[in-house]
Write an enzyme that holds these catalytic residues in place. Structure first.
Site, short mmCIF file in Angstrom:
data_model
loop_
_atom_site.label_atom_id
_atom_site.label_comp_id
_atom_site.label_asym_id
_atom_site.label_seq_id
_atom_site.Cartn_x
_atom_site.Cartn_y
_atom_site.Cartn_z
N CYS A 39 0.68 -1.35 0.00
CA CYS A 39 0.27 0.14 -0.03
C CYS A 39 0.75 1.04 -0.59
O CYS A 39 0.76 2.17 -0.86
CB CYS A 39 -1.12 0.51 0.84
SG CYS A 39 -2.58 1.30 1.54
N CYS A 40 1.94 1.10 1.13
CA CYS A 40 2.74 2.53 1.02
C CYS A 40 4.01 2.47 -0.23
O CYS A 40 3.45 3.78 -0.52
CB CYS A 40 3.90 2.06 1.94
SG CYS A 40 3.04 2.46 3.76
N CYS B 18 -0.79 8.97 6.72
CA CYS B 18 -2.31 8.34 6.60
C CYS B 18 -2.84 8.45 7.65
O CYS B 18 -2.62 7.74 8.24
CB CYS B 18 -2.34 7.33 4.83
SG CYS B 18 -1.60 7.53 3.80
N CYS C 133 -3.56 4.99 9.71
CA CYS C 133 -2.49 4.02 9.51
C CYS C 133 -1.59 5.14 10.99
O CYS C 133 0.10 4.66 11.01
CB CYS C 133 -1.16 4.47 8.62
SG CYS C 133 -1.97 2.69 7.24
N CYS D 234 7.88 3.94 5.01
CA CYS D 234 6.89 3.94 4.66
C CYS D 234 7.26 3.41 3.07
O CYS D 234 7.21 2.91 2.43
CB CYS D 234 6.67 4.88 4.37
SG CYS D 234 7.10 6.11 3.47
S1 SF4 Z 1 0.37 5.08 5.70
FE1 SF4 Z 1 -0.81 3.26 5.25
S2 SF4 Z 1 -3.29 4.36 4.09
FE2 SF4 Z 1 -0.58 5.10 3.91
S3 SF4 Z 1 -0.25 4.83 2.02
FE3 SF4 Z 1 1.39 3.62 4.14
S4 SF4 Z 1 -0.12 1.26 4.76
FE4 SF4 Z 1 -1.19 2.82 2.61
#
Ligand code: SF4
Length: 173
Positions: A45-46, A126, A129, A153
């Site tokens: 996701c990151c 985010c 998170c 991240c």
């Molecule tokens: S901080 Fe969380 S929502 Fe944001 S990109 Fe990373 S995993 Fe995804």
């Protein structure tokens, strides 16, 4: 915050968005809350939402500046003020600043401060998170709080602590 920056400093803030198709594929395959399911899913996701868009933007520039500071975490303890990363210069002018020095400078120059800092968010990421920290907690303890280990991240550091971006595939499971 973007509007505050635009209005107060008269600068253009360029938003950088992730690739729509990559996000749609990821959410379709893994669900909207994939980041809670495993470190691998969280890194994916990151990668898609943050690292790849940053990489795309960096392709347009010869140098960029960050707010990394060495005292923020063990993975940042060796951050140089200037380094070459993938053919472009990465500048971290605050690398040797303490949190107290940042606060003092911010107050002296009446700089804008994100309102979430006042609510205990020592490191802002985010929404799903990030949580506020308690007094005495590590400044990055509120990032991916359910995970053990590195609180990065992939934008700044790969899994081995190097500055390579962590590239994963949305198709890998
Ligand atoms: S901080 Fe969380 S929502 Fe944001 S990109 Fe990373 S995993 Fe995804």
């Amino acid at each position: 915050m973007i509007e505050e920056v635009r209005t107060r400093y008269g600068v253009t803030v360029e938003p950088v968005f992730p690739d729509r198709q990559e996000v749609e594929d990821m959410v379709a395959q893994r669900g909207p809350n994939l980041f809670y399911s495993s470190p691998e899913a969280r890194h994916l996701c990151c990668d898609i939402r943050k690292s790849r868009p940053l990489g795309r933007k960096l392709g347009e520039v010869r140098a960029w500046a960050t707010g990394l500071r060495r005292e923020q975490s063990s993975t940042r303890s060796q951050v140089p003020k200037v380094e070459e990363v993938e053919g472009r210069m990465k500048l971290s002018p605050l690398a040797d600043w303490t949190a107290a020095e940042v606060e003092e400078y911010t107050g002296q120059h009446r700089l804008l401060v994100h309102p979430l800092y006042a609510r205990g968010f020592a490191s802002i990421g985010c929404a799903p998170c990030t949580r506020p920290i308690q007094p005495g907690e590590d400044p990055r303890a509120g990032r991916w709080w359910w995970e053990q280990g590195s609180k990065e991240c992939g934008i700044h550091f790969a899994e081995d602590g190097s500055v390579r971006r962590n590239l994963l595939s949305v198709k890998n499971g």
